[in-house]
Design an enzyme around this catalytic site. Structure first.
Site, short mmCIF file in Angstrom:
data_model
loop_
_atom_site.label_atom_id
_atom_site.label_comp_id
_atom_site.label_asym_id
_atom_site.label_seq_id
_atom_site.Cartn_x
_atom_site.Cartn_y
_atom_site.Cartn_z
N TYR A 188 0.83 -1.46 0.14
CA TYR A 188 0.45 -0.06 -0.19
C TYR A 188 1.02 1.25 -0.19
O TYR A 188 1.97 1.19 0.70
CB TYR A 188 -0.84 0.00 1.32
N ASP A 273 -1.62 -6.91 9.49
CA ASP A 273 -2.74 -5.01 9.12
C ASP A 273 -4.00 -5.80 8.35
O ASP A 273 -3.46 -6.36 7.19
CB ASP A 273 -2.57 -3.72 8.14
N ILE A 275 -6.76 -4.77 7.61
CA ILE A 275 -8.48 -3.51 7.41
C ILE A 275 -9.87 -4.46 6.66
O ILE A 275 -9.83 -3.91 6.56
CB ILE A 275 -7.13 -2.35 7.04
N LYS A 315 -13.02 -0.09 5.88
CA LYS A 315 -12.99 -0.67 4.59
C LYS A 315 -14.17 -1.74 4.91
O LYS A 315 -15.49 -1.45 3.70
CB LYS A 315 -12.28 -1.51 3.94
C1 LIG Z 1 -3.45 -1.74 4.11
C2 LIG Z 1 -3.68 -0.48 4.79
N1 LIG Z 1 -3.58 0.34 5.73
C3 LIG Z 1 -4.09 1.06 5.85
C4 LIG Z 1 -5.51 1.88 5.61
C5 LIG Z 1 -4.89 2.86 6.04
O1 LIG Z 1 -7.11 3.16 6.45
P1 LIG Z 1 -7.59 3.75 7.09
O2 LIG Z 1 -8.65 5.03 6.24
O3 LIG Z 1 -8.01 3.17 8.63
O4 LIG Z 1 -7.16 5.06 8.24
C6 LIG Z 1 -4.56 1.87 4.23
C7 LIG Z 1 -6.55 2.77 3.25
O5 LIG Z 1 -6.16 2.45 1.92
C8 LIG Z 1 -5.05 0.55 3.39
O6 LIG Z 1 -4.82 0.17 2.70
#
Ligand SMILES: Cc1ncc(COP(=O)(O)O)c(C=O)c1O
Length: 555
Positions: A188, A273, A275, A315
């Protein structure tokens, strides 16, 4: 006189300041802001190095593509020829489910409990530990997403303003400036900002490749570790994204086992991570790192305290604007430090209140998770089949809000320059903003991340039509290029017979003639790639008259 000159100097400073500011407001791009800031910093000498350096990584094509989109955004009615945003990993497919719940539960968003206003209570709430009700609801939601195969303790969770803040906070807790974290590529693009910029932590890439679907192996892990050591960096941990952004794949159990073995052996941390854990829409099932720790009975070992999870509702629930993230750690010292640090990025009290009510509604969360999965799966299938019709394939995926798309066959050469060239054509001519693999630190040119969940279905259909006609025009152009090359070759073949005399010169002269012919032949082979060069080579050879005198024979 002195006063006059002082005025002149002052006027000059004001003018240059005005010009820089004007150019900033006219162009507005991040690069120009950087130039403006750096020049001003030099003028003033008052700003910090952090404010004027560009290690934030926000001048990558990932963010530049967003800017191009902002200048000319697609709108079905107002701007049908505009750029379609496919570079933003947003989930807009299940908003109706959230809106339906909000309509049924007006108290949650209306600062009310049992019909009574709690406005004052929320307005004054400032405990950085967060609302216990939200922490409990959030860990239950995380367990539900993982099929309740693992449970989480609300005392181990720290609320943060999104995963962005969670990742940075973990860096502050686990590493010193100049220490390194190993990250598998592609990763990312925001990590350059989140992990490195303010903390001074370095990222060392774990170079994964398409040869094994970008999976982590023992050798690439070791290689990255050695690389860090060669640079005199102390490795403090590995950070993985599971499911992966940008690959849209979940990690295998074997990869997770490998990671646990690696961090055990090297005595370092692991951040997972997760997410995108709620976006896993088809098998292989998602395995959380917490599940692996529990399966391997590692609760009472050192490793237990060195594994940390990052989560967010940006997400899975499609709420990046609400800024709700979390760190889950088994180490009480990390939890305590991160909680104090969360003062710099708290979740507002009304958001905490609303989400604690929403996530405590188990019937809602269950229904939401399964419906959201189905919608994501359908949408991903639409993207994959649209790409297929355009002759484009992608890495087989089972999660995320994007596909990792293989456009290597559309590159003019196997280079990152060619990738940028193709990307620019896709942004400016095809009018689709997608993210080039180089912005995700991919080591192979020609891969692109294409998002599918941030737009209506019709827009995705239009995007696929645009891409298809681009690829066919591209193929036709390429074909006609090939045809004209073949025609030239044919015509060369047709007129390619020459009579060469050999008896009217000394042996040395004949040898020289053959050397000249040989070097002409190799220059043709090299320059054949490029028509212009070929013409120049011929022109040069004509001008300098390098040939022996030879007479063409008409066949
Ligand atoms: C792998 C990953 N980590 C962290 C984030 C940041 O997310 P947040 O909007 O919760 O700060 C993203 C956002 O695209 C992401 O893809």
């Amino acid at each position: 006189m002195i006063i006059f000159f002082s005025w002149l100097v002052l006027l000059q400073i004001m003018l240059s300041h005005f010009c820089l500011k004007a150019s900033y407001s006219l162009c507005g791009s991040l690069k120009e802001i950087d130039i403006y800031q750096n020049q001003r910093a030099k003028e003033m000498g008052l700003l910090s190095r952090k404010a004027t350096c560009n290690s934030h990584g926000q001048d990558s094509s990932y963010f530049l593509g967003w800017q191009e989109y902002e200048k000319n955004p697609y709108d079905e009615v107002k701007n049908p020829k505009g750029i379609i945003q496919m570079g933003l990993a947003e989930n807009q497919l299940s908003f109706d489910l959230l809106e339906f719940w909000l309509a049924k539960n007006p108290d949650a968003a209306g600062f009310k409990r049992d019909g009574q206003s709690i406005f004052r209570e929320l307005a004054l709430f400032q405990d950085y530990h967060g609302l216990p009700a939200l922490k409990k609801a959030l860990v239950d939601f995380m367990a539900e997403i993982r099929g309740n195969k693992v449970t989480f303790d609300p005392n181990h969770i720290v609320l943060t303003a999104g995963a962005t803040s969670a990742n940075e906070t973990l860096m502050f807790c686990l590493a010193e400036q100049g220490d390194a974290f190993l990250l598998p590529t592609p990763y990312y693009p925001g990590f350059d900002r989140d992990l490195k910029w303010r903390t001074g932590v370095e990222i060392v890439p774990i170079q994964c490749t398409s040869s094994n679907r970008f999976q982590i192996t023992k050798s690439v892990l070791e290689e990255a570790y050695q690389q860090a050591q060669k640079k005199n960096l102390r490795v403090k941990g590995v950070l993985v994204t599971n499911p992966s952004n940008p690959l849209g794949t979940t990690m295998t159990r074997a990869e997770l086992d490998l990671l646990i073995n690696f961090i055990t052996d090297k005595e370092i941390h692991l951040i997972s991570d997760e997410i995108y854990s709620g976006t896993v829409f088809s098998s292989r099932a998602f395995v959380s790192i917490m599940e692996v720790l529990k399966d391997r009975n590692l609760e009472s070992t050192d490793v237990w305290d060195r594994v940390h999870i990052v989560y967010s509702l940006s997400k899975d629930l499609g709420l990046p604007g609400f800024r709700v993230g979390a760190i889950y750690s088994n180490d009480p010292i990390v939890v305590a430090a991160a909680t104090k640090m969360s003062s710099f990025g708290l979740v507002s009290s009304q958001t905490q209140y609303l989400l604690s009510a929403m996530l405590s509604d188990k019937e809602f969360t269950k229904g939401y998770i399964s419906k959201n999965h189905k919608r994501l799966q359908n949408r991903q299938s639409e993207l994959v089949s649209g790409l297929k019709k355009a002759g484009i394939s992608c890495l087989e995926s089972n999660a995320g809000l994007f596909c990792w798309v293989d456009m290597r066959h559309l590159l003019s050469s196997n280079t990152f320059e060619a990738e940028m060239e193709l990307w620019k054509r896709i942004v400016y001519d095809v009018k689709l903003n997608i993210s080039p693999g180089s912005s995700c630190h991919c080591t192979e040119p020609g891969w692109f991340r294409v998002c599918f969940a941030n737009m209506p279905e019709d827009t995705l259909t239009l995007a696929m039509q645009r891409l298809k006609s681009f690829v066919s025009s591209f193929t036709i152009n390429n074909q006609s290029d090939k045809d004209s090359k073949n025609a030239r070759r044919r015509s060369r073949n047709k007129w390619g017979w020459f009579r060469v005399c050999f008896a009217n010169m000394s042996e040395d002269t004949l040898r020289l003639a053959m050397q000249r012919l040989k070097s002409f032949d190799s220059s043709i082979t090299i320059n054949n790639q490029n028509d212009k060069d070929l013409k120049n080579a011929k022109r040069r050879s004509r001008n300098k008259w390098v040939f022996p005198a030879i007479v063409p024979i008409l066949a």
